[in-house]
Design a protein around this motif. Structure first.
Motif, PDB file in Angstrom:
ATOM      1  N   SER A 138       0.650  -1.336  -0.089  1.00 26.06           N
ATOM      2  CA  SER A 138      -0.142   0.011   0.017  1.00 26.06           C
ATOM      3  C   SER A 138       0.875   0.901   0.150  1.00 26.06           C
ATOM      4  O   SER A 138       0.299   2.398  -0.166  1.00 26.06           O
ATOM      5  N   ALA A 139       2.478   0.490   0.075  1.00 29.97           N
ATOM      6  CA  ALA A 139       2.721   1.821   0.406  1.00 29.97           C
ATOM      7  C   ALA A 139       2.743   3.300  -0.661  1.00 29.97           C
ATOM      8  O   ALA A 139       3.297   4.675  -0.603  1.00 29.97           O
ATOM      9  N   GLU A 140       3.079   2.757  -2.236  1.00 27.66           N
ATOM     10  CA  GLU A 140       2.799   3.509  -3.540  1.00 27.66           C
ATOM     11  C   GLU A 140       1.751   4.311  -3.702  1.00 27.66           C
ATOM     12  O   GLU A 140       1.481   5.189  -4.169  1.00 27.66           O
ATOM     13  N   ARG A 141       0.892   2.779  -3.885  1.00 27.96           N
ATOM     14  CA  ARG A 141      -0.417   3.308  -4.704  1.00 27.96           C
ATOM     15  C   ARG A 141      -1.703   2.824  -3.700  1.00 27.96           C
ATOM     16  O   ARG A 141      -3.047   3.096  -4.000  1.00 27.96           O
ATOM     17  N   GLY A 142      -1.462   2.797  -2.474  1.00 31.97           N
ATOM     18  CA  GLY A 142      -2.880   2.878  -1.928  1.00 31.97           C
ATOM     19  C   GLY A 142      -3.020   1.441  -1.461  1.00 31.97           C
ATOM     20  O   GLY A 142      -2.686   0.560  -1.532  1.00 31.97           O
ATOM     21  N   ALA A 143      -4.263   1.792  -0.673  1.00 31.79           N
ATOM     22  CA  ALA A 143      -5.126   0.286  -0.718  1.00 31.79           C
ATOM     23  C   ALA A 143      -5.335  -0.560  -2.020  1.00 31.79           C
ATOM     24  O   ALA A 143      -7.072  -0.599  -2.509  1.00 31.79           O
ATOM     25  N   HIS A 144      -4.639  -0.693  -2.905  1.00 30.86           N
ATOM     26  CA  HIS A 144      -5.355  -1.188  -4.660  1.00 30.86           C
ATOM     27  C   HIS A 144      -5.809  -2.794  -4.134  1.00 30.86           C
ATOM     28  O   HIS A 144      -5.931  -3.504  -5.534  1.00 30.86           O
ATOM     29  N   ILE A 145      -5.248  -3.413  -3.646  1.00 24.81           N
ATOM     30  CA  ILE A 145      -5.026  -4.819  -3.557  1.00 24.81           C
ATOM     31  C   ILE A 145      -6.335  -5.844  -3.097  1.00 24.81           C
ATOM     32  O   ILE A 145      -6.525  -5.418  -1.920  1.00 24.81           O
ATOM     33  N   ILE A 146      -7.070  -6.537  -3.977  1.00 24.62           N
ATOM     34  CA  ILE A 146      -8.018  -6.854  -2.865  1.00 24.62           C
ATOM     35  C   ILE A 146      -7.592  -8.226  -2.468  1.00 24.62           C
ATOM     36  O   ILE A 146      -7.251  -8.770  -3.506  1.00 24.62           O
ATOM     37  N   ASP A 147      -8.533  -8.071  -1.275  1.00 23.01           N
ATOM     38  CA  ASP A 147      -8.411 -10.042  -0.941  1.00 23.01           C
ATOM     39  C   ASP A 147      -9.773 -10.453  -1.482  1.00 23.01           C
ATOM     40  O   ASP A 147     -10.855 -10.391  -1.261  1.00 23.01           O
ATOM     41  N   PRO A 148      -9.250 -11.823  -2.943  1.00 22.15           N
ATOM     42  CA  PRO A 148      -9.928 -12.045  -3.311  1.00 22.15           C
ATOM     43  C   PRO A 148     -11.723 -13.368  -2.915  1.00 22.15           C
ATOM     44  O   PRO A 148     -12.645 -13.475  -3.042  1.00 22.15           O
ATOM     45  N   HIS A 149     -10.809 -12.719  -0.828  1.00 15.81           N
ATOM     46  CA  HIS A 149     -12.268 -14.042  -0.069  1.00 15.81           C
ATOM     47  C   HIS A 149     -13.262 -12.601  -0.138  1.00 15.81           C
ATOM     48  O   HIS A 149     -13.994 -13.444   0.476  1.00 15.81           O
TER      49      HIS A 149
END
Length: 265
Positions: A183-194
């Motif tokens: 999240s450091a560079e682009r913020g919370a962009h990664i999604i938890d698939p669950h």
């Protein structure tokens, strides 16, 4: 664009929404015609892949599939190749990575690493017959090669996610790849698939070194979703080494399948 500095040749293009640079370490101060052609072909391959997989282009295969205008079987064969690789990655990571979590196929989190590695192995790795080392950097994700018997290794710095402009650690890589997510560079962009929500388990950055950029990229994403305190995946990931940095500043490193160090902030 090419730059030459005492045996180091660098070309940079803006591709896939980021700066992509190719680096060639040579005995010569002038890049050979063969090297120039290989670099141009590598960039051309990446442009073609972007046209095929970009979710920002209405005419891409992926966008047409999302609208129901194109079936996977009728798309370019590389779409089926990526789809199968994504299904395998989802199984291998226990669902920490998924290209189907929205109910349709979106390989955005996979295709960059796959495309860069594929283009690098096709066009750049063969240059080692004449060059000392070659590498490609796509937005901070790298695939690196060094010729057998040559005294060269790539030193890669890991940015400190909590102190802008500072290097937290370095990795020395002769042949391999590194990918960083978080999240450091682009913020919370990664999604938890669950859950379908942004991953929120305390990882500011995850840097993974593996033989393959495809694998490094998948497991860097999976590490963010798993969270800082869940590291059982390390033993099965098949990576060389890596580092997790927590939101609170804690740092964990591993070597092969073994966590070797955890530092409390």
């Amino acid at each position: 664009m090419g730059a030459r500095v005492a045996g180091l040749h660098v070309w940079v293009e803006d591709l896939m929404g980021m700066a992509v640079s190719i680096h060639v370490r040579s005995d010569s101060d002038t890049a050979s015609v063969a090297t120039e052609k290989a670099v141009a072909s590598c960039f051309a391959d990446l442009r073609e892949i972007d046209r095929m997989f970009s979710t920002y282009r209405d005419d891409s295969d992926i966008s047409r599939m999302a609208r129901g205008e194109l079936f996977e079987a009728d798309a370019d064969p590389r779409v089926a190749e990526v789809a199968q690789a994504c299904r395998e990655a989802e199984v291998e990571t226990g669902g920490l990575f998924s290209a189907h979590w929205q109910g349709w196929f979106d390989p955005t989190g996979f295709v960059k690493g796959w495309a860069v590695e594929r283009a690098a192995r096709t066009h750049l790795e063969p240059l080692l017959a004449d060059e000392i080392a070659v590498g490609i950097n796509a937005g901070g994700d790298l695939q690196l090669f060094t010729a057998e018997g040559r005294e060269w290794q790539w030193t890669v710095g890991i940015s400190d996610p909590h102190r802008q402009g500072e290097v937290l650690a370095t990795f020395d890589i002769r042949n391999g790849a590194m990918a960083t997510s978080g999240s450091a560079e682009r913020g919370a962009h990664i999604i938890d698939p669950h859950t379908g929500l942004a991953a929120a388990r305390g990882v500011a950055s995850a840097s993974v070194v593996a033989d393959s950029l495809t694998r490094a990229d998948v497991w860097a994403t999976a590490a963010v979703v798993a969270g800082f305190d869940e590291r059982s995946w390390v033993s099965k990931a098949g990576t060389q080494t890596g580092m997790l940095v927590a939101d609170d500043g804690r740092v964990t490193r591993w070597l092969g399948s073994t966590v070797i160090e955890t530092v409390v902030a």
